[in-house]
Structures are given as C-alpha cells and as structure tokens.
Design an enzyme around this catalytic site. Structure first.
Site, PDB file in Angstrom:
ATOM      1  N   ASP A  94      -1.308  -8.322   0.691  1.00  0.00           N
ATOM      2  CA  ASP A  94      -0.370  -9.306   0.147  1.00  0.00           C
ATOM      3  C   ASP A  94       0.908  -9.348   0.991  1.00  0.00           C
ATOM      4  OD1 ASP A  94      -2.366  -8.913  -1.832  1.00  0.00           O
ATOM      5  OD2 ASP A  94      -1.024  -9.731  -3.340  1.00  0.00           O
TER       6      ASP A  94
ATOM      7  N   ASN B 283     -14.777   1.019  10.671  1.00  0.00           N
ATOM      8  CA  ASN B 283     -16.170   1.109  10.246  1.00  0.00           C
ATOM      9  C   ASN B 283     -16.414   0.213   9.031  1.00  0.00           C
ATOM     10  OD1 ASN B 283     -18.881   2.152  10.082  1.00  0.00           O
ATOM     11  ND2 ASN B 283     -18.127   4.051  10.997  1.00  0.00           N
TER      12      ASN B 283
ATOM     13  N   ALA C  36     -11.225  12.931   4.596  1.00  0.00           N
ATOM     14  CA  ALA C  36     -12.071  12.074   3.769  1.00  0.00           C
ATOM     15  C   ALA C  36     -11.739  12.231   2.290  1.00  0.00           C
ATOM     16  CB  ALA C  36     -13.541  12.411   4.007  1.00  0.00           C
TER      17      ALA C  36
ATOM     18  N   HIS D 149       0.259  -2.498  -9.430  1.00  0.00           N
ATOM     19  CA  HIS D 149       0.601  -3.231 -10.652  1.00  0.00           C
ATOM     20  C   HIS D 149       1.476  -2.363 -11.541  1.00  0.00           C
ATOM     21  CE1 HIS D 149      -2.279  -6.391  -9.681  1.00  0.00           C
ATOM     22  NE2 HIS D 149      -3.042  -5.417  -9.228  1.00  0.00           N
TER      23      HIS D 149
ATOM     24  N   ARG E 284      -1.413  21.066   7.854  1.00  0.00           N
ATOM     25  CA  ARG E 284      -1.066  21.803   9.066  1.00  0.00           C
ATOM     26  C   ARG E 284      -0.743  20.818  10.187  1.00  0.00           C
ATOM     27  NH1 ARG E 284      -4.680  22.102  13.234  1.00  0.00           N
ATOM     28  NH2 ARG E 284      -6.848  21.516  12.852  1.00  0.00           N
TER      29      ARG E 284
ATOM     30  N   ARG F  72      -1.652  15.513   1.109  1.00  0.00           N
ATOM     31  CA  ARG F  72      -0.518  16.335   1.553  1.00  0.00           C
ATOM     32  C   ARG F  72      -0.808  16.886   2.940  1.00  0.00           C
ATOM     33  NH1 ARG F  72      -0.155  18.095  -4.162  1.00  0.00           N
ATOM     34  NH2 ARG F  72       1.825  17.248  -4.876  1.00  0.00           N
TER      35      ARG F  72
ATOM     36  N   SER G 232     -13.509   8.882   5.814  1.00  0.00           N
ATOM     37  CA  SER G 232     -14.236   8.045   4.843  1.00  0.00           C
ATOM     38  C   SER G 232     -13.617   8.095   3.455  1.00  0.00           C
ATOM     39  CB  SER G 232     -15.686   8.519   4.727  1.00  0.00           C
ATOM     40  OG  SER G 232     -16.350   8.369   5.944  1.00  0.00           O
TER      41      SER G 232
END
Length: 196
Positions: free
Chosen positions: A96, A88, A163, A118, A186, A183, A145
């Site tokens: 990189d 989307n 999301a 970094h 389920r 994490r 999203s």
C-alpha cells in the site's frame, strides 16, 4: 473526490495514520493486477516478456532480476527492486506504500512483506480501516522461507533472517536474526567465510 481530499488522505497515509478503503479508492489505477496475473501465467521460456511485465508492474526493477511465479502484490507499483534480486515462489508484497529492496537480495519461498496493518479495536476497522508504513530491505540481505516482515521495518545490509521469523522491528546490518518476534542472535563475521 477532490484533489484536496486526496492530498489529505495521502498525508495521513505518509504519517502512518489510519485510513479507509473508500478514502484510498482513488489510488486504484496504480494497481497492476492484470499485469501480475499475466506474469504468473507466462511460460518460463518467455524471458523477454517476463522482463517487460516486471518493468510494467514495479515502480523500479533492477538488472538480472529473477522472480519465480507465482507472486502477489496489492499494487506492484509501490515495489522498488535493485539489481541481482532473487525472489522464490509465493512472494507476497502488501505494498500500500513503498517497499524498497536493495541490490543482491535473496528471498526464499512463501515470504510476505506487508506495509499495512489494521487497528486493534474493531470499530476502527470499519471500511477496512488500516495504517501503512514503508519497508526497506538493504543490499545483500537473505530472507528465509515463510518469513513475515511487518510495517515500518528496515533490515540492514547483509543480514540473514531465519526461516519462519516474524520481523516486527528493525534488524541491524550484518546480523543473523531469527524467531517470533525476530531478534538478532549474533553478528555475521569473517569466521562465517569458512562455514556454509
């Protein structure tokens, strides 16, 4: 810059060690910035042109790929996409090094896949010091999203990333995972066949 120096920098990059913008400048010809700009400004009805641009931009692009503009990529050439991919709007690839996406993957709006980070200490960030590790998204993954996937992560087959999550570690296959940090909450089971 000598070929030996380039090989030494590439070896450091492949090990996830810190390297600088100047050291990696020899890779600039692999950036597809002009093609990405053109793709993002191609009228939606010009599907053949869109497809030819995706083939020119990415390291590999499968069949039946849908990528809604705009999208952004540092290189583009380090992204490898399988078949039946849907991405989307506002998808960002910080590629990189390789981002490998399997078949049947769906990605919601405003997702960032970043292979690069970094160093914490500012002295190591001189000349945009950074490290890079590849990302792998296996087949049939759905990413919600505003998710951020960080360097070195593998998301297992069939998993769903909720999301707003920040994925900083591997996610096992057939798992619903959410949060900051993301994490597993389920497993995905046959009971989910009867649910939305």
């Amino acid at each position: 810059m000598s070929q030996g120096h380039e090989e030494e920098v590439l070896a450091r990059i492949s090990k996830g060690l810190v390297y600088t913008e100047s050291e990696a400048a020899f890779q600039a010809p692999r950036r597809r910035t002009e093609e990405i700009f053109e793709y993002n400004h191609t009228p939606p009805g010009e599907t053949e042109k869109q497809r030819s641009l995706l083939v020119a931009i990415f390291g590999a692009v499968g069949e039946r790929t849908v990528l809604l503009p705009p999208f952004h990529a540092g290189f583009g050439s380090n992204v490898h996409i399988g078949d039946d991919f849907f991405g989307n709007v506002n998808l960002t690839f910080v590629d990189d090094v390789d981002i490998r996406i399997g078949d049947g993957v769906m990605i919601a709006p405003s997702v960032t896949l970043t292979t690069t980070g970094h160093p914490v200490h500012p002295a190591r960030r001189v000349d945009f010091g950074r490290f890079s590790e590849p990302i792998v998204i296996e087949d049939k993954v759905w990413i919600g999203s505003n998710v951020v996937v960080l360097p070195g992560v593998r998301i297992g087959y069939g998993s769903v990333i909720g999301a707003g999550s920040v994925v900083s570690r591997d996610i096992p296959p057939m798992t619903v995972a959410v949060g900051v940090p993301c994490r597993a909450v389920r497993p995905i089971t046959d009971e989910d066949l009867a649910e939305r």
